[in-house]
Design an enzyme around this catalytic site. Sequence first.
Site, mmCIF file in Angstrom:
data_model
loop_
_atom_site.group_PDB
_atom_site.id
_atom_site.type_symbol
_atom_site.label_atom_id
_atom_site.label_comp_id
_atom_site.label_asym_id
_atom_site.label_seq_id
_atom_site.Cartn_x
_atom_site.Cartn_y
_atom_site.Cartn_z
ATOM 1 N N CYS A 40 0.830 -1.207 0.000
ATOM 2 C CA CYS A 40 0.000 0.000 0.000
ATOM 3 C C CYS A 40 0.864 1.256 0.000
ATOM 4 O O CYS A 40 1.402 1.643 1.039
ATOM 5 C CB CYS A 40 -0.934 -0.011 1.212
ATOM 6 S SG CYS A 40 -1.936 1.482 1.357
ATOM 7 N N CYS B 267 -0.357 4.094 2.213
ATOM 8 C CA CYS B 267 -0.079 3.907 3.639
ATOM 9 C C CYS B 267 1.395 4.140 3.950
ATOM 10 O O CYS B 267 1.728 4.742 4.969
ATOM 11 C CB CYS B 267 -0.407 2.480 4.083
ATOM 12 S SG CYS B 267 -1.897 1.791 3.394
ATOM 13 N N ASP B 268 2.278 3.625 3.114
ATOM 14 C CA ASP B 268 3.682 3.511 3.519
ATOM 15 C C ASP B 268 4.663 4.386 2.743
ATOM 16 O O ASP B 268 5.837 4.464 3.104
ATOM 17 C CB ASP B 268 4.127 2.039 3.382
ATOM 18 C CG ASP B 268 3.323 1.123 4.295
ATOM 19 O OD1 ASP B 268 2.854 1.610 5.340
ATOM 20 O OD2 ASP B 268 3.164 -0.057 3.962
#
Length: 320
Positions: free
Chosen positions: A145, A148-149
């Site tokens: 993701c 997200c990261d």
Amino acid sequence: MPSTHKVVIIGSGPAGLTAAIYTARANLEPLLLEGEPSSTSDQPGGQLMLTTEVENFPGFPEGVMGPELMENFRAQAIRFGTDARQEKVSKVDFSQRPFKIWVGDPEAPEPTYLAQSVIVSTGARSLMLNLERERELIGHGVSTCATCDGFFFRDHHIAVVGGGDSAVEEASFLSKFAAKVTLIHRRDELRASKIMQDRAFANPKIEMAWNTEVVEIHGDTKLAGVTLKDTTTGETRELDVTGLFVAIGHRPNSDLFADILDRDENGYLITGPGSYTNIEGVFACGDVQDHTYRQAITASGSGCMAAIDAERWLEAQEDH
Ligand code: NAP
């Protein structure tokens, strides 16, 4: 004899746990079937159990670890009376009410539970390369993701695997942080839409590795590079990356509902209006019905919607 419940929630990620919090606070005494520990996680709780730090969930200005966030969700659901059980559903029969739910042997003559309403929140899973070290290094350099990261990889050299819209979108997004992004694709043309391809080709930070597969992932406690193989010549080479984003597609966990609930061509449950499915009294929320946003916060929001839909629907049944 199976026990009867007003609401049974199947799945315990952010969607299912939020549905549990809301239905519990509406005095519906939800039964939450959390799933069982799996090969990828020793606790149910969905994809956040596989992540490390979550920095984009509102309310946590310093960030929070994925498993801790899920434990908090769970504690909140239990505080209001959710009956949470680490059990995996093996079969459902929604042909008449009360709905029938089996845990364990799907051939057992009696279902395990009867439900007046059901909320399906079984989530989705990212497809993985199935290479050694891949699972262990999720959250330690390997990710599924970018939203997200990506932020954690400022000025790093990152590899993205895949040739579809997801991979190209992730590569473009990651190029905002990374020093360089190598997009690794097993063929010599992308599957992604033309406009997204053009954007990637014009991006000076994105380098294409055509006809290339990742064959080995290195690193003990964090990612320390990958070995690539040219699919035409068979030659191998090392790529010195600190981030590896696997973007080769997702699968919703909807097999249990095949031929029962309407699904799209990729297996996602079809919902609407709100969280309604094609069967009255069965609601769906989270990633099992969302292939667009796939965020903990959106899953959580849709879990709230399903709880309110179920509550109102149950109320309407009583009025009749
Ligand atoms: P996808 O379209 O199925 O593409 C998966 C990609 O991964 C393909 O290029 C495939 O290679 C590759 N792949 C599959 N298994 C692999 C393996 N084991 N090793 C190496 N490569 C592998 O999946 P997606 O990109 O996640 O997209 C899913 C759907 O969502 C699509 O309909 C897409 O258009 C849509 N989507 C849209 C947007 C947008 O419009 N902004 C963004 C994301 C996704 P091959 O090409 O060789 O099969």
